[in-house]
Design a protein around this motif. Structure first.
Motif, PDB file in Angstrom:
ATOM      1  N   UNK A   1      32.478  51.674  15.923  1.00 33.76           N
ATOM      2  CA  UNK A   1      32.594  53.108  15.721  1.00 33.76           C
ATOM      3  C   UNK A   1      32.339  53.510  14.277  1.00 33.76           C
ATOM      4  N   UNK A   2      32.431  52.548  13.356  1.00 31.64           N
ATOM      5  CA  UNK A   2      32.249  52.865  11.948  1.00 31.64           C
ATOM      6  C   UNK A   2      30.796  52.789  11.513  1.00 31.64           C
ATOM      7  N   UNK A   3      29.916  52.279  12.355  1.00 31.57           N
ATOM      8  CA  UNK A   3      28.510  52.174  11.994  1.00 31.57           C
ATOM      9  C   UNK A   3      27.831  53.533  12.069  1.00 31.57           C
ATOM     10  N   UNK A   4      26.881  53.741  11.166  1.00 33.63           N
ATOM     11  CA  UNK A   4      26.122  54.989  11.174  1.00 33.63           C
ATOM     12  C   UNK A   4      25.037  54.974  12.241  1.00 33.63           C
ATOM     13  N   UNK A   5      24.503  53.787  12.528  1.00 35.59           N
ATOM     14  CA  UNK A   5      23.462  53.653  13.551  1.00 35.59           C
ATOM     15  C   UNK A   5      24.111  53.645  14.932  1.00 35.59           C
ATOM     16  N   UNK A   6      23.854  54.688  15.721  1.00 35.22           N
ATOM     17  CA  UNK A   6      24.485  54.833  17.029  1.00 35.22           C
ATOM     18  C   UNK A   6      23.455  55.266  18.063  1.00 35.22           C
ATOM     19  N   UNK A   7      23.686  54.904  19.316  1.00 27.15           N
ATOM     20  CA  UNK A   7      22.755  55.329  20.378  1.00 27.15           C
ATOM     21  C   UNK A   7      22.643  56.851  20.433  1.00 27.15           C
ATOM     22  N   UNK A   8      21.413  57.305  20.588  1.00 25.32           N
ATOM     23  CA  UNK A   8      21.166  58.740  20.692  1.00 25.32           C
ATOM     24  C   UNK A   8      20.974  59.437  19.365  1.00 25.32           C
ATOM     25  N   UNK A   9      21.245  58.711  18.234  1.00 27.28           N
ATOM     26  CA  UNK A   9      21.075  59.305  16.922  1.00 27.28           C
ATOM     27  C   UNK A   9      19.676  58.986  16.380  1.00 27.28           C
ATOM     28  N   UNK A  10      19.151  59.810  15.475  1.00 25.50           N
ATOM     29  CA  UNK A  10      17.849  59.512  14.873  1.00 25.50           C
ATOM     30  C   UNK A  10      17.876  58.166  14.137  1.00 25.50           C
ATOM     31  N   UNK A  11      16.771  57.432  14.219  1.00 23.86           N
ATOM     32  CA  UNK A  11      16.673  56.122  13.559  1.00 23.86           C
ATOM     33  C   UNK A  11      16.445  56.313  12.059  1.00 23.86           C
ATOM     34  N   UNK A  12      17.216  55.574  11.238  1.00 19.97           N
ATOM     35  CA  UNK A  12      17.089  55.662   9.790  1.00 19.97           C
ATOM     36  C   UNK A  12      17.253  54.270   9.186  1.00 19.97           C
ATOM     37  N   UNK A  13      16.205  53.728   8.522  1.00 20.26           N
ATOM     38  CA  UNK A  13      16.353  52.433   7.847  1.00 20.26           C
ATOM     39  C   UNK A  13      17.440  52.461   6.771  1.00 20.26           C
ATOM     40  N   UNK A  14      17.622  53.598   6.125  1.00 24.08           N
ATOM     41  CA  UNK A  14      18.658  53.700   5.087  1.00 24.08           C
ATOM     42  C   UNK A  14      20.046  53.523   5.711  1.00 24.08           C
ATOM     43  N   UNK A  15      20.272  54.152   6.856  1.00 28.22           N
ATOM     44  CA  UNK A  15      21.554  54.011   7.538  1.00 28.22           C
ATOM     45  C   UNK A  15      21.747  52.583   8.038  1.00 28.22           C
ATOM     46  N   UNK A  16      20.693  51.948   8.505  1.00 30.44           N
ATOM     47  CA  UNK A  16      20.810  50.569   8.972  1.00 30.44           C
ATOM     48  C   UNK A  16      21.192  49.643   7.818  1.00 30.44           C
ATOM     49  N   UNK A  17      20.617  49.868   6.644  1.00 33.05           N
ATOM     50  CA  UNK A  17      20.971  49.050   5.483  1.00 33.05           C
ATOM     51  C   UNK A  17      22.415  49.302   5.066  1.00 33.05           C
ATOM     52  N   UNK A  18      22.857  50.550   5.147  1.00 29.84           N
ATOM     53  CA  UNK A  18      24.252  50.865   4.849  1.00 29.84           C
ATOM     54  C   UNK A  18      25.189  50.177   5.839  1.00 29.84           C
ATOM     55  N   UNK A  19      24.789  50.153   7.110  1.00 29.57           N
ATOM     56  CA  UNK A  19      25.586  49.460   8.133  1.00 29.57           C
ATOM     57  C   UNK A  19      25.660  47.964   7.837  1.00 29.57           C
ATOM     58  N   UNK A  20      24.570  47.376   7.380  1.00 26.62           N
ATOM     59  CA  UNK A  20      24.570  45.950   7.023  1.00 26.62           C
ATOM     60  C   UNK A  20      25.598  45.668   5.935  1.00 26.62           C
ATOM     61  N   UNK A  21      25.631  46.494   4.894  1.00 20.52           N
ATOM     62  CA  UNK A  21      26.593  46.298   3.812  1.00 20.52           C
ATOM     63  C   UNK A  21      28.024  46.498   4.302  1.00 20.52           C
TER      64      UNK A  21
END
Length: 204
Positions: A1-21
């Motif tokens: 629930x804390x990840x920015x990348x979620x189903x139905x949301x726009x895809x963003x490489x920046x958010x994916x990198x933030x989720x990795x950290x």
């Protein structure tokens, strides 16, 4: 629930990198200090949807075997240990390390506090945690001087102005008895007004 990348949301490489950290920090706060995480994205489907895939290797969980306090010359070890939230047998949580460091600084008797494993490059999972402190100067002296002007009561409607040299002195003794307690003495001397105050501060 804390990840920015979620189903139905726009895809963003920046958010994916933030989720990795976030994932790496999440595991580090639970004792997995060498956790690794990588992400990748699939090719867009005909409807424009992308699968974001996280590959996680938590590694070995590290725990605290013992906590060793060093560098305290005058401060009682029990005074230091009361402020520590890192305990033997617990996972080596980064949040507990930072919180312990902050609480030791809040005592006001240390100029530097470092908390770290004894051998950070070792692959051992049972760690000796070093709490290294550097004590601040126990005596502080402050003094000053100036001219004091007051309007004193008299028969004149506006009162009478009177001037006087003024001296002030403050002496503080930190870490009384090695218990992080502070004794302060303040005084002011002039021909108009003389006074002083004595205070004793016990933290927490």
């Amino acid at each position: 629930k804390s990840l920015l990348s979620k189903p139905g949301q726009p895809y963003s490489p920046v958010q994916a990198q933030t989720d990795r950290e976030f994932i790496i920090n999440y595991f580090a706060d639970r004792g997995y200090l060498h956790a690794r995480a990588e992400w990748s994205a699939s090719a867009p489907s005909e409807s424009g949807e992308v699968d974001v895939i996280f590959q996680i290797d938590p590694g070995e969980q590290e725990e605290i075997q013992r906590v060793v306090v060093i560098g305290n010359e005058h401060t009682r070890e029990g005074t230091i240990r009361r402020e520590l939230t890192v305990k033997s047998g617990d996972p080596l949580r980064q949040s507990n390390v930072l919180n312990s460091q902050r609480q030791l600084y809040d005592l006001g008797v240390f100029s530097e506090v470092q908390i770290a494993p004894e051998d950070p490059q070792s692959m051992e999972t049972s760690r000796t945690l070093l709490v290294a402190v550097e004590e601040a100067r126990r005596w502080t002296v402050g003094y000053g001087g100036g001219v004091e002007v007051q309007r004193l009561g008299s028969n004149a409607p506006q009162g009478q102005l009177k001037e006087s040299p003024r001296l002030s002195l403050e002496v503080s003794r930190l870490n009384v008895g090695g218990r992080a307690q502070t004794l302060s003495l303040r005084g002011r001397l002039s021909t108009i007004e003389t006074g002083g105050a004595l205070s004793y501060f016990v933290p927490r």
